[in-house]
Scaffold this motif. Structure first.
Motif, PDB file in Angstrom:
ATOM      1  N   GLU A 414      13.403 -31.394  22.505  1.00  0.00           N
ATOM      2  CA  GLU A 414      14.411 -30.964  21.525  1.00  0.00           C
ATOM      3  C   GLU A 414      14.225 -31.716  20.210  1.00  0.00           C
ATOM      4  O   GLU A 414      14.341 -31.133  19.122  1.00  0.00           O
ATOM      5  N   ALA A 418      13.297 -30.121  16.541  1.00  0.00           N
ATOM      6  CA  ALA A 418      14.086 -30.345  15.328  1.00  0.00           C
ATOM      7  C   ALA A 418      13.206 -30.857  14.194  1.00  0.00           C
ATOM      8  O   ALA A 418      13.357 -30.453  13.033  1.00  0.00           O
ATOM      9  N   LEU A 422      12.811 -28.763  10.640  1.00  0.00           N
ATOM     10  CA  LEU A 422      13.483 -29.359   9.481  1.00  0.00           C
ATOM     11  C   LEU A 422      12.535 -30.054   8.522  1.00  0.00           C
ATOM     12  O   LEU A 422      12.923 -30.342   7.387  1.00  0.00           O
ATOM     13  N   ARG A 508      19.960 -23.539  20.022  1.00  0.00           N
ATOM     14  CA  ARG A 508      19.361 -24.684  19.327  1.00  0.00           C
ATOM     15  C   ARG A 508      18.471 -24.214  18.185  1.00  0.00           C
ATOM     16  O   ARG A 508      18.548 -24.730  17.056  1.00  0.00           O
ATOM     17  N   TYR A 509      17.628 -23.224  18.452  1.00  0.00           N
ATOM     18  CA  TYR A 509      16.739 -22.725  17.405  1.00  0.00           C
ATOM     19  C   TYR A 509      17.531 -22.073  16.279  1.00  0.00           C
ATOM     20  O   TYR A 509      17.215 -22.267  15.092  1.00  0.00           O
ATOM     21  N   LEU A 512      19.122 -24.791  14.076  1.00  0.00           N
ATOM     22  CA  LEU A 512      18.137 -25.457  13.230  1.00  0.00           C
ATOM     23  C   LEU A 512      17.636 -24.534  12.120  1.00  0.00           C
ATOM     24  O   LEU A 512      17.456 -24.966  10.971  1.00  0.00           O
ATOM     25  N   TYR A 574      21.554 -32.967  10.384  1.00  0.00           N
ATOM     26  CA  TYR A 574      21.404 -32.709  11.807  1.00  0.00           C
ATOM     27  C   TYR A 574      21.262 -34.035  12.523  1.00  0.00           C
ATOM     28  O   TYR A 574      20.617 -34.964  12.017  1.00  0.00           O
TER      29      TYR A 574
END
Length: 598
Positions: A414, A418, A422, A508-509, A512, A574
């Motif tokens: 994870e 990220a 990002l 989650r995707y 982000l 984040y």
């Protein structure tokens, strides 16, 4: 060149290719075939498919072109007879009937009417790529059903693995032999156009992988009539292609222009250009493509290039797949150190910091074989580098095709995800990654007889030097590329065993990508790295000066031990992982902040 046969001059497109069957009007077609190695060529033409072919002698020019202009409608089938024993398909055919050895099909490019003919693409800095294999997803028509979901989650571009004709119906596409023809098992040329058209209507760019560095071993007839296409120098894939010869250059550049002008692809990814090893040709390719494209269109040209030639990115190409950042991230996450990971496992944290700061890790240093590789790249924009955790190569070239989700604990995966989404490089995902897909992606082909045996044994022997596969019995467990089950295992799951896991990854995707679109993408133009420092084994703190003057800071810990940190300051974009102690970063934790200063 755009063409139209409707009331609107901008809803039908074609590119005039020098070679192949060119439809001149509703009745007439011109055939052009380069065969300098033979004295006579006869066109075998069935104006109505299934009819006994008519044989028509073609006229030869001094440069080796054979031409014939005759009455012939779209849909006709044809071959070129080059000797009493052999008739061959057109190497520039836009479609084939009955695979790569069957007759070619006359195609009228202007038959398709585009709904989104005024689409001009998207700026490069907005790019978020999803790489897909058309065959495992069910073909062009099946992909149309997925486009809305991808667009809704924040994907802005899909990249198709090669779609040109290859032997059989199962293949990755990288050993094709007819680069102009659309693979029949995926759909027709018009179905490919309809898929692209619909994607454009949803705001999605569509990119295509093209392979110009070699031809596959099955169905390549060029040596029989155009030996001058090759240099005679041996490569791992056969004779090297002569990119200095004008006819050869035109053959490939015309092909690239066809995909962009006629099929309206928004960009091309050129496979393994280090195997082309001819920068003059690559520069001419880029220049001729850009000269032909309308100034208002956004067309993006990408490279795969082990040579890390920063100069090609400076002069001609938009970006490069950055294998360096993938390889060091993979080594950090998995601990793997064999094969090419041997170049990245020592001082891996320092190398990750180097990649985040300067793009390439190898910028002229020697690799494990003692070869100098790469050019300085720190001056290039961050968007010149395409970053990824997985792609078809890095998953499918594993013996068992395991995805990263099967190799790494969830927390650190994870965090790496990220970082990918990002950081200011261009991110790329591999199909299924966005939903936590666990099915493997294996290497598959559809060869026959002796070639099938050679491919199977060759595939298994590739892994003989890996510790896990030294034993012959263990290597025998590597899936047979030619077995239909190997493709079936590689399809995305229709429903996961754990729907909650799939939903978690999808959320989650989306989270982000929402942050990327809101906070990163608008600031990307003009972004420059400010530095990246190791914080401990597997942990790095990196900063970038964004185009609007703000500073993006990302601290990530992909290691297994907590590390001390001076946390990035500013607006928290984040955060993942334990946050009780602002001065330390737990394994699997990441913090991303945006501030007005450093």
């Amino acid at each position: 060149m755009s063409a139209s046969t409707s009331d609107s001059i901008s809803d039908r497109f074609s590119h005039h290719c020098h070679y192949g069957a060119t439809v001149l009007d509703e009745r007439r077609t011109r055939f052009t075939f380069w065969a300098p190695g033979v004295e006579t060529v006869t066109l075998e033409l069935s104006r109505t498919p299934g009819d006994e072919p008519e044989r028509l002698v073609m006229e030869k020019s001094s440069d080796g072109d054979f031409t014939l202009e005759i009455e012939c409608p779209p849909g006709a089938h044809y071959r070129y007879r080059i000797s009493d024993e052999l008739s061959v398909p057109d190497p520039a055919a836009r479609a084939q009937h009955e695979d790569v050895t069957g007759p070619s099909v006359v195609i009228d490019p202007t038959a398709y009417v585009w709904d989104n003919a005024h689409w001009q693409g998207r700026p490069w800095h907005e790019t978020v790529i999803l790489e897909i294999h058309v065959g495992t997803l069910g073909g062009f028509e099946a992909i149309r059903e997925r486009l809305q979901d991808w667009a809704s989650m924040g994907i802005t571009a899909i990249e198709l693995m090669p779609v040109n004709e290859f032997p059989g119906a199962r293949n990755w596409g990288y050993d094709g032999v007819l680069p102009y023809a659309v693979e029949a098992s995926y759909g027709t040329p018009d179905q490919l156009k309809a898929m692209i058209d619909q994607a454009h209507g949803l705001g999605l760019m569509v990119f295509l992988d093209v392979v110009y560095n070699h031809f596959g071993p099955d169905g390549n007839y060029l040596p029989h009539y155009a030996g001058d296409f090759f240099t005679g120098t041996n490569t791992p894939w056969g004779d090297a292609i002569d990119f200095d010869r004008s006819q050869v250059k035109d053959f490939f550049i015309d092909n690239a222009q066809m995909w962009i002008e006629e099929y309206r692809f928004d960009g091309l990814r050129f496979d393994a250009v280090h195997a082309i090893n001819n920068d003059a040709f690559l520069l001419e390719m880029s220049e001729r493509i850009k000269t032909q494209v309308n100034d208002t269109r956004h067309v993006h040209l990408m490279l795969e290039n082990e040579r890390n030639s920063a100069s090609l990115l400076e002069k001609a190409y938009t970006a490069q797949w950055n294998d360096d950042i993938h390889n060091v991230l993979h080594a950090l996450l998995t601990g793997e150190h064999e094969g090419y990971y041997a170049d990245y496992c020592d001082h891996a944290t320092d190398k990750l910091a180097s990649a985040l700061h300067g793009g390439f890790i190898f910028q002229g240093q020697n690799d494990r074989r003692g070869h100098s590789r790469g050019e300085p790249s720190g001056h290039l924009p961050t968007t010149a580098f395409i970053a990824f955790l997985q792609n078809h190569d890095q998953v499918g070239n594993r013996a068992m095709g395991e995805r990263l989700i099967s190799l790494v604990d969830q927390e650190r995966l994870e965090a790496a995800t990220a970082l990918l989404l990002l950081c200011p490089m261009i991110p790329m995902l591999f199909m299924g990654e966005e939903r936590g897909e666990r099915n493997p992606f294996l290497f598959f082909t559809d060869h026959r007889d002796e070639l099938a045996d050679a491919v199977r044994e060759g595939r298994r022997s590739e892994f003989a030097d890996f510790s896990h596969f030294k034993d012959e019995k263990t290597r025998a467990q590597i899936p047979d590329p030619n077995a239909p089950s190997t493709l079936e295992q590689s399809r995305l799951s229709t429903g996961t065993d754990d729907e909650s896991e799939a939903a978690m990854w999808h959320t989650r995707y989306m989270t982000l990508l929402d942050i990327r679109h809101a906070e990163i993408i608008p600031r990307l133009p003009g972004t420059r790295p400010m530095g990246a420092v190791p914080l401990g084994e597997g942990a790095v703190l990196a900063h970038w000066r964004m185009g609007d003057g703000t500073v993006l800071g990302i601290a990530v810990n992909l290691g297994t031990q907590r590390v001390s940190i001076d946390a990035p300051e500013g607006q928290r974009l984040y955060e993942l992982g334990e946050s009780d102690d602002a001065n330390t970063l737990a394994p699997g934790a990441i913090r991303a902040c945006l501030s007005s200063h450093l």
